[in-house]
Design a protein around this motif. Structure first.
Motif, PDB file in Angstrom:
ATOM      1  N   VAL A  49     -18.614   9.713  -9.132  1.00 33.95           N
ATOM      2  CA  VAL A  49     -17.603   9.020  -7.408  1.00 33.95           C
ATOM      3  C   VAL A  49     -16.475   9.627  -8.046  1.00 33.95           C
ATOM      4  O   VAL A  49     -15.761  10.328  -6.698  1.00 33.95           O
ATOM      5  N   LEU A  50     -16.062   9.073  -8.732  1.00 33.20           N
ATOM      6  CA  LEU A  50     -14.476   9.683  -8.717  1.00 33.20           C
ATOM      7  C   LEU A  50     -13.810  10.935  -8.274  1.00 33.20           C
ATOM      8  O   LEU A  50     -12.269  11.063  -7.630  1.00 33.20           O
ATOM      9  N   SER A  51     -15.100  11.715  -9.548  1.00 35.71           N
ATOM     10  CA  SER A  51     -14.813  13.237  -9.433  1.00 35.71           C
ATOM     11  C   SER A  51     -15.176  14.053  -8.142  1.00 35.71           C
ATOM     12  O   SER A  51     -14.084  14.846  -7.835  1.00 35.71           O
ATOM     13  N   LYS A  52     -15.404  13.307  -7.249  1.00 38.24           N
ATOM     14  CA  LYS A  52     -15.768  13.919  -5.963  1.00 38.24           C
ATOM     15  C   LYS A  52     -14.977  13.365  -4.492  1.00 38.24           C
ATOM     16  O   LYS A  52     -15.039  12.774  -3.278  1.00 38.24           O
ATOM     17  N   ALA A  53     -14.299  12.032  -4.722  1.00 37.50           N
ATOM     18  CA  ALA A  53     -13.486  10.835  -3.807  1.00 37.50           C
ATOM     19  C   ALA A  53     -12.614  10.896  -3.753  1.00 37.50           C
ATOM     20  O   ALA A  53     -12.371  11.797  -4.331  1.00 37.50           O
ATOM     21  N   ASP A  54     -11.688  10.779  -1.835  1.00 35.31           N
ATOM     22  CA  ASP A  54     -10.964  11.270  -1.759  1.00 35.31           C
ATOM     23  C   ASP A  54      -9.719  10.278  -1.891  1.00 35.31           C
ATOM     24  O   ASP A  54      -9.757   8.716  -0.706  1.00 35.31           O
ATOM     25  N   VAL A  55      -9.577   9.714  -3.664  1.00 32.81           N
ATOM     26  CA  VAL A  55      -9.154   8.547  -4.437  1.00 32.81           C
ATOM     27  C   VAL A  55      -7.342   9.408  -4.041  1.00 32.81           C
ATOM     28  O   VAL A  55      -7.606   9.886  -5.172  1.00 32.81           O
ATOM     29  N   ILE A  56      -6.408   8.137  -3.208  1.00 32.83           N
ATOM     30  CA  ILE A  56      -5.449   9.336  -3.987  1.00 32.83           C
ATOM     31  C   ILE A  56      -4.743   8.434  -4.840  1.00 32.83           C
ATOM     32  O   ILE A  56      -4.472   6.608  -4.725  1.00 32.83           O
ATOM     33  N   GLN A  57      -4.170   8.817  -5.731  1.00 35.19           N
ATOM     34  CA  GLN A  57      -3.436   8.344  -7.112  1.00 35.19           C
ATOM     35  C   GLN A  57      -1.930   9.133  -6.829  1.00 35.19           C
ATOM     36  O   GLN A  57      -2.392  10.469  -7.652  1.00 35.19           O
ATOM     37  N   ALA A  58      -1.435   8.299  -7.325  1.00 34.60           N
ATOM     38  CA  ALA A  58       0.440   8.576  -7.630  1.00 34.60           C
ATOM     39  C   ALA A  58       0.040   9.442  -9.428  1.00 34.60           C
ATOM     40  O   ALA A  58       0.923   8.179  -9.782  1.00 34.60           O
ATOM     41  N   THR A  59      -0.214  10.588  -9.693  1.00 34.54           N
ATOM     42  CA  THR A  59      -0.599  10.925 -10.697  1.00 34.54           C
ATOM     43  C   THR A  59       0.610  11.713 -10.904  1.00 34.54           C
ATOM     44  O   THR A  59       0.838  12.444 -10.656  1.00 34.54           O
ATOM     45  N   GLY A  60       1.386  11.470 -12.343  1.00 36.80           N
ATOM     46  CA  GLY A  60       2.853  12.149 -12.203  1.00 36.80           C
ATOM     47  C   GLY A  60       3.875  12.159 -11.614  1.00 36.80           C
ATOM     48  O   GLY A  60       3.621  11.484 -10.546  1.00 36.80           O
ATOM     49  N   ASP A  61       5.083  12.909 -12.003  1.00 35.57           N
ATOM     50  CA  ASP A  61       5.810  13.228 -10.950  1.00 35.57           C
ATOM     51  C   ASP A  61       6.402  13.603  -9.844  1.00 35.57           C
ATOM     52  O   ASP A  61       5.607  14.265  -9.378  1.00 35.57           O
ATOM     53  N   ALA A  62       7.045  13.621  -8.582  1.00 34.40           N
ATOM     54  CA  ALA A  62       6.968  14.352  -7.596  1.00 34.40           C
ATOM     55  C   ALA A  62       7.880  15.339  -7.482  1.00 34.40           C
ATOM     56  O   ALA A  62       8.127  15.553  -8.081  1.00 34.40           O
ATOM     57  N   ILE A  63       7.022  16.052  -6.484  1.00 37.99           N
ATOM     58  CA  ILE A  63       7.829  18.106  -6.478  1.00 37.99           C
ATOM     59  C   ILE A  63       9.126  17.436  -6.655  1.00 37.99           C
ATOM     60  O   ILE A  63      10.293  18.359  -6.584  1.00 37.99           O
ATOM     61  N   CYS A  64       9.239  16.769  -5.438  1.00 42.06           N
ATOM     62  CA  CYS A  64      10.806  16.058  -4.343  1.00 42.06           C
ATOM     63  C   CYS A  64      10.702  15.816  -3.802  1.00 42.06           C
ATOM     64  O   CYS A  64       9.611  14.400  -3.344  1.00 42.06           O
ATOM     65  N   ILE A  65      12.080  14.683  -3.930  1.00 41.40           N
ATOM     66  CA  ILE A  65      12.170  13.575  -2.136  1.00 41.40           C
ATOM     67  C   ILE A  65      12.746  13.804  -1.794  1.00 41.40           C
ATOM     68  O   ILE A  65      14.441  14.674  -1.633  1.00 41.40           O
ATOM     69  N   PHE A  66      13.607  13.273  -0.773  1.00 38.77           N
ATOM     70  CA  PHE A  66      13.877  13.521   0.235  1.00 38.77           C
ATOM     71  C   PHE A  66      14.553  11.679   0.682  1.00 38.77           C
ATOM     72  O   PHE A  66      14.180  11.298   0.997  1.00 38.77           O
TER      73      PHE A  66
END
Length: 709
Positions: free
Chosen positions: A185-202
């Motif tokens: 399920v998780l391999s195809k689901a639209d689950v938002i998980q903040a993995t890793g660092d952000a590319i940039c921050i404003f």
């Protein structure tokens, strides 16, 4: 065999909601355009692997599977359209359109199959239900149990929130069936998980909707808004359009992100994310990626180190990640030179931007209207004052938007813009050669050129020119100097009789003049009020005996045909019935209409005949009424003109008694109550009548009788 097939009012299932639109099947592939968002899905003919026809809630549906695992569902077809679609698929796509019905036994025990983006729950060979895994927002596991949570559907009154599956334990060692189910399920689901660092921050960006200051963290697949109270995670797949709009003051910029589905906070839905920037704010930005990764991912659209205006950096990063063009205002310029119009919508003031392919209003509430969904526009007179006008837009779905309090000076510019875009203007209609040239299946974002990119290049050239010319122009002044000696000294005031006199004498004169002016103004206003008062017209009552006016040919036909129309269209409303009757009458032949015209002519002749009889009878009755009134008046005069002698003597004696009164009697009368006063008035009126009778000369009959005696 037809080259294309077109279907209107087809529904596509996306994120658990049914979106209506238009479907076109051609030799090259299948195109579906969403009526609500204008988004276009294009499926190439070579990508199709399977087509299934089945019965669904909205009639019959079409399920299409592609090579890359995507599933497309379209509902709203009629049963009779199966043969036409089946032949088309065989001829052009070389696919057999299979009929496969859903299982309706009501059993809750079966097998689960994962295929592409779908989870299918089957009983035997028949599917019971299917779950698109992109609808899953969360997946949790328990002992022998897996729970799926879904994205909430805003358009539906009732939404499916979660489904639980019981997974029986198996004897196989090393493989947990519950974990295997959850991983699929998780391999195809639209689950938002903040993995890793952000590319940039404003940091601390001003946001108008939702209101507040937010840190925007840019991740590879989603956008994270972090505020003091609320957090929002926005997947890039939900971003429809990007807009960069200059404020009317030319010092600020709006950056608008259109979202579908919207972000939610309680019962509030935000379809637009609006950021406000100052043009003076600059930033130096370093992406949290090495140069090779940046080059490989963004292909030159972004670099590791960038600097410039804050709004430019945000819009540039968003454009690269979302992979959509940024829409900017086109060639429109208002009366003040700005690219927008100040107006009000739903009791709040904002800015309306005419774009190349639509209108957008910011900011409360934000509204985006595409040209291809506009039925007509209308220029209406302002409700409160003649200095402004209203701009009304009605869509093909019947929704009306009214932008009010637009300055009168903007009318010419806006009218020319609407005319140039070949939009239908109400009360004028479409002129020859003014048919809208919008393709029903074209994406509203597919412009021929990137206007945002061109603007950035122009601004860069202007900056370079300004940098070169700044050294030459630094010592010059362009403002005009203020010369008080050149001003005219003897400027006559509007109401002063002698402006050259001293200020002390002018003060007294001006006070007197002001008083005179006020008096004249009051007198004029009083005259105006009197002149405005119109005499009250008394409406004559309608005579119930008067003959009724004859009906027209259409009304005679409608009365005769009303029941037939109702029987042909059961449940039709009164308004729809009148519309239908008008259409039938319009399409009727002349021969049939002549029959009803003859009947209307006969009715008119009968009415005229009855009217003459009625008016003749009314004239005779009015003559009789007048003669009766005259007789009554004569009788009254005779009675008044024959007073008796006794009464005359009584009246004379009464006059003497009334004329001679003592002081005590007069004072007591004056101090008496209201009842005595009213009696006194009655007595005086009676005495005056008797005096008149006494003063009238006797009639000839009376004199004759007196002589006989």
């Amino acid at each position: 065999m037809a080259e294309t097939l077109e279907f209107n009012d087809v529904y596509q299932e996306v994120k658990g909601s049914m979106n209506d639109g238009r479907l076109r099947l051609s030799r090259q592939g299948i195109i579906f355009k969403n009526s609500k968002t204008g988004k276009v899905d294009n499926i190439q003919a070579g990508e199709l692997t399977e087509g299934i026809w089945r019965r669904v809630a909205l009639g019959h549906g079409l399920k299409l599977l592609t090579k890359n695992g995507h599933v497309y569902k379209y509902d709203g077809f009629r049963e009779s359209e199966f043969e036409k679609l089946s032949d088309f698929f065989k001829t052009h796509y070389r696919l057999e359109l299979m009929e496969k019905d859903l299982c309706v036994k009501g059993w809750n025990w079966g097998t689960v199959k994962f295929g592409g983006q779908l989870l299918s729950f089957d009983i035997g060979d028949q599917p019971v239900f299917e779950i698109p895994l992109s609808n899953v927002s969360q997946c949790t596991t328990g002992k022998n149990e897996v729970t799926l949570e879904f994205h909430q559907n805003d358009d539906a009154e009732v939404s499916l929130m979660e489904v639980r599956f019981y997974v029986p334990p198996t004897q196989e060692d090393g493989v947990d069936p519950v974990e295997a189910f959850a991983q699929n399920v998780l391999s195809k689901a639209d689950v938002i998980q903040a993995t890793g660092d952000a590319i940039c921050i404003f940091r601390e960006l001003q946001c108008l909707t939702p209101r507040g200051r937010y840190d925007i963290r840019i991740y590879p697949t989603f956008l994270h808004l972090h505020g003091k109270t609320f957090d929002y995670k926005i997947p890039y797949t939900t971003v429809l359009r990007l807009f960069l709009l200059p404020h009317k003051d030319q010092r600020q910029m709006f950056f608008v992100i259109s979202l579908d589905p919207p972000i939610k906070q309680g019962q509030t839905r935000y379809h637009f994310l609006i950021l406000l920037f100052s043009k003076d704010e600059d930033i130096s930005l370093t992406l949290n990626m090495n140069e090779e990764e940046v080059e490989k991912r963004f292909e030159g659209r972004l670099t590791k180190n960038m600097s410039g205006s804050l709004y430019e950096m945000v819009s540039r990063v968003m454009k690269a990640l979302v992979n959509r063009k940024i829409t900017v205002p086109g060639n429109f310029q208002g009366h003040s030179g700005a690219q927008c119009i100040t107006c009000s919508y739903k009791a709040s003031s904002g800015l309306l931007y005419p774009l190349e392919r639509g209108f957008i209003y910011v900011h409360k509430p934000p509204v985006h209207i595409r040209f291809d969904e506009i039925s007509f526009v209308n220029f209406a007179r302002g409700t409160t004052t003649t200095r402004s006008f209203d701009f009304e837009i009605e869509t093909k779905q019947g929704t009306q938007y009214t932008f009010s309090s637009i300055e009168r000076e903007e009318y010419g510019k806006l009218f020319d813009f609407v005319n140039a875009k070949k939009l239908n203007i109400k009360n004028r209609g479409l002129k020859e050669g003014m048919n809208p040239s919008y393709d029903d299946y074209a994406d509203s974002d597919e412009d021929q050129h990137d206007a945002y990119l061109e603007r950035m290049k122009e601004e860069g050239k202007i900056r370079e020119e300004n940098a070169n010319d700044s050294s030459d122009d630094s010592g010059e002044e362009t403002d005009e100097s203020f010369n008080p000696g050149e001003e005219e000294e003897d400027v006559a005031e509007e109401f002063d009789s002698n402006a050259s006199a001293s200020s002390s004498s002018n003060e007294g004169d001006s006070d007197r003049d002001e008083k005179k002016r006020k008096q004249l103004k009051k007198a004029k206003m009083a005259k105006d009020r009197k002149s405005r008062k119109k005499p009250v017209e008394v409406k004559k009552g309608k005579d119930p005996n008067a003959p009724k006016r004859p009906m027209s040919a259409y009304m005679l036909w409608l009365n005769a045909s009303r029941e037939k129309i109702k029987s042909d269209h059961p449940g039709i409303s009164i308004t729809d019935l009148s519309k239908k009757a008008g259409e039938i009458w319009k399409g009727m032949s002349k021969e049939k209409k002549e029959e009803w015209d003859r009947k209307a002519e006969d009715a008119r002749r009968e009415y005229e005949k009855a009217m003459k009889e009625y008016e003749g009878g009314r004239g005779e009755s009015s003559k009789r009424d007048k003669s009766k009134k005259k007789k009554k008046v004569k009788v009254k005069v005779e009675k008044k003109s024959t007073p008796s002698r006794g009464s005359s003597s009584k009246s004379s004696s009464r006059q003497l008694s009334e004329s001679f009164k003592s002081k005590e009697f007069v004072s007591s009368d004056e101090s008496s109550s209201g009842e005595n006063k009213s009696k006194k008035k009655r007595r005086r009126s009676e005495d005056s009548e008797e005096e008149e009778l006494a003063s009238t000369p006797p009639s000839s009959e009376d004199s004759a009788s007196g002589s006989d005696e």
